[in-house]
Motif scaffolding. Sequence first.
Motif, PDB file in Angstrom:
ATOM      1  N   GLY A 188      37.007  18.585  21.871  1.00  0.00           N
ATOM      2  CA  GLY A 188      38.214  18.037  22.495  1.00  0.00           C
ATOM      3  C   GLY A 188      38.349  18.477  23.937  1.00  0.00           C
ATOM      4  O   GLY A 188      37.352  18.597  24.654  1.00  0.00           O
ATOM      5  N   TRP A 189      39.584  18.734  24.350  1.00  0.00           N
ATOM      6  CA  TRP A 189      39.870  19.104  25.738  1.00  0.00           C
ATOM      7  C   TRP A 189      40.756  20.357  25.746  1.00  0.00           C
ATOM      8  O   TRP A 189      41.702  20.465  24.944  1.00  0.00           O
ATOM      9  N   ALA A 197      20.540  17.177  22.760  1.00  0.00           N
ATOM     10  CA  ALA A 197      21.318  15.936  22.689  1.00  0.00           C
ATOM     11  C   ALA A 197      21.422  15.289  24.069  1.00  0.00           C
ATOM     12  O   ALA A 197      21.274  14.070  24.216  1.00  0.00           O
ATOM     13  N   ALA A 198      21.634  16.125  25.103  1.00  0.00           N
ATOM     14  CA  ALA A 198      21.762  15.592  26.468  1.00  0.00           C
ATOM     15  C   ALA A 198      20.463  14.933  26.907  1.00  0.00           C
ATOM     16  O   ALA A 198      20.464  13.967  27.670  1.00  0.00           O
ATOM     17  N   GLY A 212      31.129  13.583  31.719  1.00  0.00           N
ATOM     18  CA  GLY A 212      31.003  12.239  31.134  1.00  0.00           C
ATOM     19  C   GLY A 212      30.781  12.201  29.628  1.00  0.00           C
ATOM     20  O   GLY A 212      30.762  11.122  29.047  1.00  0.00           O
ATOM     21  N   VAL A 213      30.588  13.374  28.994  1.00  0.00           N
ATOM     22  CA  VAL A 213      30.366  13.360  27.543  1.00  0.00           C
ATOM     23  C   VAL A 213      31.708  13.336  26.819  1.00  0.00           C
ATOM     24  O   VAL A 213      32.583  14.165  27.069  1.00  0.00           O
ATOM     25  N   ALA A 234      34.543  13.179  21.012  1.00  0.00           N
ATOM     26  CA  ALA A 234      34.375  12.625  19.662  1.00  0.00           C
ATOM     27  C   ALA A 234      32.915  12.249  19.397  1.00  0.00           C
ATOM     28  O   ALA A 234      32.460  12.281  18.258  1.00  0.00           O
ATOM     29  N   SER A 235      32.186  11.908  20.470  1.00  0.00           N
ATOM     30  CA  SER A 235      30.799  11.459  20.282  1.00  0.00           C
ATOM     31  C   SER A 235      29.862  12.614  19.940  1.00  0.00           C
ATOM     32  O   SER A 235      28.757  12.388  19.440  1.00  0.00           O
ATOM     33  N   VAL A 236      30.283  13.843  20.219  1.00  0.00           N
ATOM     34  CA  VAL A 236      29.402  14.992  19.942  1.00  0.00           C
ATOM     35  C   VAL A 236      29.970  15.953  18.902  1.00  0.00           C
ATOM     36  O   VAL A 236      29.322  16.943  18.547  1.00  0.00           O
TER      37      VAL A 236
END
Length: 341
Positions: free
Chosen positions: A68-69, A304-305, A139-140, A143-145
Amino acid sequence: MKAVRLHKYEARPVVEEVPDPEVVKPFDVVVRIGGAGLCRTDLHIVEGQWAAKTEVGLPYTLGHENAGWVHEVGSAVEHLKVGDAVILHPIVTCGFCRACRAGDDVHCESQSFPGIDTDGGMAELIKTSARSVVKLAEGVEPASVAALADAGLTAYHAVKKAVPLLYPGSTCVVMGAGGLGHIGIQCLRAMSATRIVVLDRNEDALGLTRDWGADETVLVDGSHVDRVLELTDGRGAEVVLDFVAEGGAEREAWAMTGRAGSDFVIGYGGTVQMPAIDVISTERNVVGNLVGSYNDLAELMALAAAGRVEMLTRTYPLDAVNDAMDDLEAGRLRGRGILVP
Ligand SMILES: NC(=O)c1ccc[n+]([C@@H]2O[C@H](COP(=O)([O-])OP(=O)(O)OC[C@H]3O[C@@H](n4cnc5c(N)ncnc54)[C@H](O)[C@@H]3O)[C@@H](O)[C@H]2O)c1
Ligand SMILES: [Zn+2]
Ligand SMILES: [Zn+2]
């Protein structure tokens, strides 16, 4: 805030309003959740498998796979600022004990495990500690990771331990190509030249695995152990990564492990049991695996990156947690389910 709370074992959690977590200690960090992964462990928790181990008081908030943030930081936190996109190492560690100083976060002597033994991240906010926060690259999207925080981390950690055993020409069996397994296959492909043989009882799950790096796929249909022995000229595999370890899979994993080989137990629910004479006469090893370290998570983020590990996910609104649990339980979920508040 809204949170997914378990009130009773053997009963589904409920989504309800609870007070927001607050920064109290200098290294506390409160994170606004972007995505919280749903793990088979959440089903195991509901079944009561962890009750005696954690003695967690009910009700509490599930969710041990979070990103999250940054929402609020304690007075001693200097390397994070509000709004930073982050993924959370699942364990809150002390930083001072011998294990912590060795980077072995999982064995911290004074730890808590949000979502397992204290409030987790299936909520709008979670409280963790500065040591557990990994910043995401520009930019990641969290939720996608999110699936990397536990499914990915656990699979990566086991694979990293197995890689020195997986010389070219060896065979690694992967039992279970679900949330953990689908990332484990990709880590194996990225980190070794071993032949990867994937087993699953679900044909759809199996069908996806070639693209991730499986060399052979074997449907669990009763003849699967023999099939693996056939593929290895009767010897069995150098390594079995058992992402199931229940319902008899734990016995099959041992049977597919070759002489001097290693049976990595990652899933659970079953009982790992074998005659001592089988262990000594074949020098087979049973290797326990529990999530992974902070550095493991940082290394996996790098994989992953670089596009070497991709996640297959399906998102659900937080309110739909029980639909997601139904899908996971019934075997309808491929990859990982991610709850988005
Ligand atoms: N050791 C750890 O630190 C750790 C961390 C996270 C999860 N886990 C555990 O790992 C296990 C896997 O979790 P997940 O979230 O990936 O589950 P999942 O449900 O997403 O994946 C399980 C996969 O195994 C397959 N499967 C089920 N029974 C099988 C059998 N008998 N033979 C072959 N394949 C079979 C399913 O079809 C599915 O594809 C669970 O037991 C979970 O609790 C352990
Ligand atoms: Zn988990
Ligand atoms: Zn510690």
